[in-house]
Scaffold this motif. Structure first.
Motif, PDB file in Angstrom:
ATOM      1  N   TYR A 142     -10.567  15.228   7.926  1.00 24.66           N
ATOM      2  CA  TYR A 142     -11.016  13.831   7.871  1.00 24.66           C
ATOM      3  C   TYR A 142     -11.146  13.297   6.441  1.00 24.66           C
ATOM      4  CZ  TYR A 142     -11.711  14.713  12.754  1.00 24.66           C
ATOM      5  OH  TYR A 142     -11.496  15.059  14.055  1.00 24.66           O
ATOM      6  N   ASP A 143     -11.235  14.191   5.495  1.00 24.39           N
ATOM      7  CA  ASP A 143     -11.284  13.757   4.092  1.00 24.39           C
ATOM      8  C   ASP A 143      -9.908  13.304   3.604  1.00 24.39           C
ATOM      9  OD1 ASP A 143     -13.920  14.255   3.870  1.00 24.39           O
ATOM     10  OD2 ASP A 143     -13.706  16.206   2.905  1.00 24.39           O
ATOM     11  N   ASN A 144      -8.882  13.681   4.327  1.00 20.84           N
ATOM     12  CA  ASN A 144      -7.530  13.385   3.866  1.00 20.84           C
ATOM     13  C   ASN A 144      -6.833  12.277   4.646  1.00 20.84           C
ATOM     14  OD1 ASN A 144      -7.326  15.204   1.704  1.00 20.84           O
ATOM     15  ND2 ASN A 144      -7.090  16.903   3.134  1.00 20.84           N
ATOM     16  N   LEU A 145      -7.529  11.682   5.570  1.00 25.27           N
ATOM     17  CA  LEU A 145      -6.885  10.629   6.367  1.00 25.27           C
ATOM     18  C   LEU A 145      -6.739   9.348   5.556  1.00 25.27           C
ATOM     19  CD1 LEU A 145      -8.613  11.085   9.835  1.00 25.27           C
ATOM     20  CD2 LEU A 145      -6.395  11.922   9.082  1.00 25.27           C
ATOM     21  N   PRO A 146      -5.550   8.786   5.553  1.00 24.87           N
ATOM     22  CA  PRO A 146      -5.321   7.586   4.747  1.00 24.87           C
ATOM     23  C   PRO A 146      -5.639   6.284   5.494  1.00 24.87           C
ATOM     24  CG  PRO A 146      -3.250   8.367   5.634  1.00 24.87           C
ATOM     25  CD  PRO A 146      -4.308   9.290   6.159  1.00 24.87           C
ATOM     26  N   ALA A 147      -5.887   5.244   4.718  1.00 26.35           N
ATOM     27  CA  ALA A 147      -6.046   3.909   5.289  1.00 26.35           C
ATOM     28  C   ALA A 147      -4.773   3.107   5.084  1.00 26.35           C
ATOM     29  CB  ALA A 147      -7.216   3.193   4.635  1.00 26.35           C
ATOM     30  N   PHE A 148      -4.026   3.463   4.054  1.00 26.88           N
ATOM     31  CA  PHE A 148      -2.792   2.746   3.722  1.00 26.88           C
ATOM     32  C   PHE A 148      -1.611   3.703   3.845  1.00 26.88           C
ATOM     33  CE2 PHE A 148      -6.186   1.163   0.876  1.00 26.88           C
ATOM     34  CZ  PHE A 148      -6.333  -0.092   1.428  1.00 26.88           C
ATOM     35  N   PHE A 149      -0.474   3.162   4.272  1.00 26.62           N
ATOM     36  CA  PHE A 149       0.711   3.998   4.423  1.00 26.62           C
ATOM     37  C   PHE A 149       1.914   3.311   3.823  1.00 26.62           C
ATOM     38  CE2 PHE A 149      -1.973   4.110   8.124  1.00 26.62           C
ATOM     39  CZ  PHE A 149      -2.249   5.450   8.292  1.00 26.62           C
ATOM     40  N   LYS A 150       2.742   4.044   3.130  1.00 25.99           N
ATOM     41  CA  LYS A 150       4.037   3.510   2.712  1.00 25.99           C
ATOM     42  C   LYS A 150       5.041   4.096   3.688  1.00 25.99           C
ATOM     43  CE  LYS A 150       6.068   0.952  -0.404  1.00 25.99           C
ATOM     44  NZ  LYS A 150       5.761  -0.475  -0.474  1.00 25.99           N
ATOM     45  N   THR A 151       5.539   3.259   4.579  1.00 23.65           N
ATOM     46  CA  THR A 151       6.490   3.751   5.564  1.00 23.65           C
ATOM     47  C   THR A 151       7.904   3.350   5.160  1.00 23.65           C
ATOM     48  OG1 THR A 151       6.243   1.751   6.883  1.00 23.65           O
ATOM     49  CG2 THR A 151       4.841   3.610   7.470  1.00 23.65           C
ATOM     50  N   ALA A 152       8.874   4.059   5.697  1.00 25.18           N
ATOM     51  CA  ALA A 152      10.262   3.787   5.340  1.00 25.18           C
ATOM     52  C   ALA A 152      10.695   2.419   5.866  1.00 25.18           C
ATOM     53  CB  ALA A 152      11.166   4.872   5.896  1.00 25.18           C
ATOM     54  N   ARG A 153      10.173   2.028   7.032  1.00 26.47           N
ATOM     55  CA  ARG A 153      10.639   0.763   7.608  1.00 26.47           C
ATOM     56  C   ARG A 153       9.698  -0.406   7.307  1.00 26.47           C
ATOM     57  NH1 ARG A 153       8.422   3.666  11.818  1.00 26.47           N
ATOM     58  NH2 ARG A 153       6.794   2.522  12.921  1.00 26.47           N
ATOM     59  N   ILE A 178      -7.136   1.696  11.960  1.00 22.24           N
ATOM     60  CA  ILE A 178      -5.780   1.254  11.592  1.00 22.24           C
ATOM     61  C   ILE A 178      -5.370   0.045  12.429  1.00 22.24           C
ATOM     62  CG2 ILE A 178      -3.332   1.940  11.448  1.00 22.24           C
ATOM     63  CD1 ILE A 178      -5.100   3.560   9.541  1.00 22.24           C
ATOM     64  N   LYS A 179      -5.699   0.111  13.728  1.00 22.68           N
ATOM     65  CA  LYS A 179      -5.317  -0.989  14.632  1.00 22.68           C
ATOM     66  C   LYS A 179      -6.158  -2.229  14.380  1.00 22.68           C
ATOM     67  CE  LYS A 179      -3.192   1.486  18.418  1.00 22.68           C
ATOM     68  NZ  LYS A 179      -3.321   1.935  19.800  1.00 22.68           N
ATOM     69  N   GLN A 180      -7.445  -2.022  14.210  1.00 26.85           N
ATOM     70  CA  GLN A 180      -8.367  -3.156  14.046  1.00 26.85           C
ATOM     71  C   GLN A 180      -8.067  -3.964  12.790  1.00 26.85           C
ATOM     72  OE1 GLN A 180     -12.481  -1.994  14.231  1.00 26.85           O
ATOM     73  NE2 GLN A 180     -13.222  -4.084  14.050  1.00 26.85           N
ATOM     74  N   TYR A 181      -7.705  -3.264  11.719  1.00 27.16           N
ATOM     75  CA  TYR A 181      -7.534  -3.956  10.445  1.00 27.16           C
ATOM     76  C   TYR A 181      -6.071  -3.999   9.993  1.00 27.16           C
ATOM     77  CZ  TYR A 181     -12.595  -3.485  10.273  1.00 27.16           C
ATOM     78  OH  TYR A 181     -13.934  -3.558  10.563  1.00 27.16           O
ATOM     79  N   GLY A 182      -5.156  -3.937  10.964  1.00 31.10           N
ATOM     80  CA  GLY A 182      -3.724  -3.917  10.641  1.00 31.10           C
ATOM     81  C   GLY A 182      -3.294  -5.041   9.701  1.00 31.10           C
ATOM     82  N   THR A 183      -3.757  -6.251   9.982  1.00 29.04           N
ATOM     83  CA  THR A 183      -3.357  -7.404   9.163  1.00 29.04           C
ATOM     84  C   THR A 183      -3.908  -7.282   7.749  1.00 29.04           C
ATOM     85  OG1 THR A 183      -3.466  -8.723  11.158  1.00 29.04           O
ATOM     86  CG2 THR A 183      -3.367  -9.930   9.083  1.00 29.04           C
ATOM     87  N   GLU A 184      -5.188  -6.962   7.651  1.00 30.26           N
ATOM     88  CA  GLU A 184      -5.809  -6.827   6.326  1.00 30.26           C
ATOM     89  C   GLU A 184      -5.119  -5.716   5.524  1.00 30.26           C
ATOM     90  OE1 GLU A 184      -7.403  -7.147   9.107  1.00 30.26           O
ATOM     91  OE2 GLU A 184      -9.081  -8.526   8.918  1.00 30.26           O
ATOM     92  N   ILE A 185      -4.822  -4.615   6.205  1.00 32.24           N
ATOM     93  CA  ILE A 185      -4.177  -3.483   5.524  1.00 32.24           C
ATOM     94  C   ILE A 185      -2.821  -3.917   4.980  1.00 32.24           C
ATOM     95  CG2 ILE A 185      -3.074  -1.234   5.932  1.00 32.24           C
ATOM     96  CD1 ILE A 185      -5.459  -0.604   7.822  1.00 32.24           C
TER      97      ILE A 185
END
Lengths: 210, 124
Positions: B89-100, A120-127
């Motif tokens: 570990y199968d459920n960990l996301p790469a993208f998040f929609k956060t409120a802020r 998450i930290k490494q690819y913050g910008t790309e994400i």
């Protein structure tokens, strides 16, 4: 050394438009508001998991799991009618990740908490860039351009009357006003409609800003 | 053999009801019901709740489908035994929609990790 995120690709607006058209043809034709909940659960067979207090505990409203097993969403946002217009956009955004970033999502494999945080930290910008593309997908899907233009065209007389009654009124204010009028039709917030009106340059195309 | 949650889910999807629509019809909390469908919580124990399910799914109380559901609900009494073995570990996301609109902090990620863990193995 900068390591590239595996599978990273930024779709252009036009590429997204094509993908949205295909998606719409497959799942929802030209129905508005787009029945996004039904499309996700019943047609795409993606589970929606409403999670109690997810937002208050973690700051996260929703996410799609990397193996595409489901879309996790804060229960209050999923359930409360007052949040429905916002949540519909959020769910469509997650569908955007599914459509646009599936190959990337499939490559991910986290083996520990630290491994995940590092990613998450490494690819913050790309994400963040990919988040923007998922937003674009959601916007184009939920607010079809021609339909939006048609609706505004239908209101051309009203807009011109407002302009005549209030000389000097700003074009932005007129866009905001139309966003309010059309939000219910598309089942979204005014803000999302406004974004689409601006992005698609509808007022400019219909010569409503002169 | 399918568990109670899987059976209701199948029936719900067959009737083309989203989770939200089903829960509104049956007056169930969607978070609670999602856990039941995933086998992370026990089926309802009361007759009233079972009839609410039947009603929402359009099942007659004497139908074979309803009676099977009722039997399985009665048999299942251990949520942990029902929980599917699904790695956190199968459920960990790469993208998040956060409120802020910003990425979560490390502290928030840790809390999210714990939440996902509890929702993946059924333990609170």
């Amino acid at each position: 050394m900068v390591t590239k995120l595996p599978g990273f690709y930024l779709h252009t607006d036009d590429e997204i438009r094509k993908l949205v058209e295909d998606f719409r043809a497959q799942y929802c034709s030209n129905e508005f508001p787009v029945p996004i909940n039904r499309v996700i659960e019943l047609d795409m067979k993606i589970d929606v998991l409403p999670i109690l207090d997810m937002l208050s505990k973690t700051g996260v409203v929703a996410f799609i799991t990397y193996n595409n097993l489901g879309i996790w969403v804060d229960k209050e946002r999923y359930w409360a009618l007052s949040w429905e217009p916002t949540t519909r956009f959020i769910l469509a955004h997650e569908v955007g990740h599914y459509v646009l970033h599936n190959s990337l999502l499939k490559q991910l494999k986290f083996r520990s908490f630290d491994d995940w945080v590092k990613f998450i930290k490494q690819y913050g910008t790309e994400i963040q860039l990919l988040e923007d593309r998922a937003d674009e997908f959601a916007g184009q899907l939920l607010v079809e351009r021609n339909t939006l233009a048609g609706k505004i065209h239908t209101n051309k007389k009203l807009i011109n009357k407002i302009k005549a009654d209030h000389p000097g009124i700003s074009c932005d204010l007129l866009k905001e006003y139309m966003s309010m009028i059309l939000s219910k039709y598309f089942g979204l917030t005014d803000k999302e409609i406004y974004c689409r009106i601006v992005k698609e340059q509808i007022f400019e195309e219909l010569n409503l800003c002169q | 053999m399918k568990n109670f949650g899987q059976m209701v889910r199948e029936e719900r999807l067959k009737k083309r009801l989203t989770l939200r629509e089903f829960c509104r019809k049956a007056s169930f909390d969607p978070s609670y019901w999602s856990r039941i469908e995933r086998g992370l919580a026990q089926p309802p124990k009361t007759k009233v709740a079972m009839l609410q399910i039947a009603d929402a799914l359009g099942l007659e109380s004497v139908s074979e489908e309803y009676l099977s559901l009722k039997d399985i609900a009665f048999l299942e009494n251990s949520p942990t035994e029902l929980a599917p073995e699904r790695s956190v570990y199968d459920n960990l996301p790469a993208f998040f929609k956060t409120a802020r609109g910003q990425a979560p902090s490390e502290d928030e990620l840790r809390k999210l990790f714990e939440l996902i863990k509890s929702e993946s193995d059924g333990k609170e």
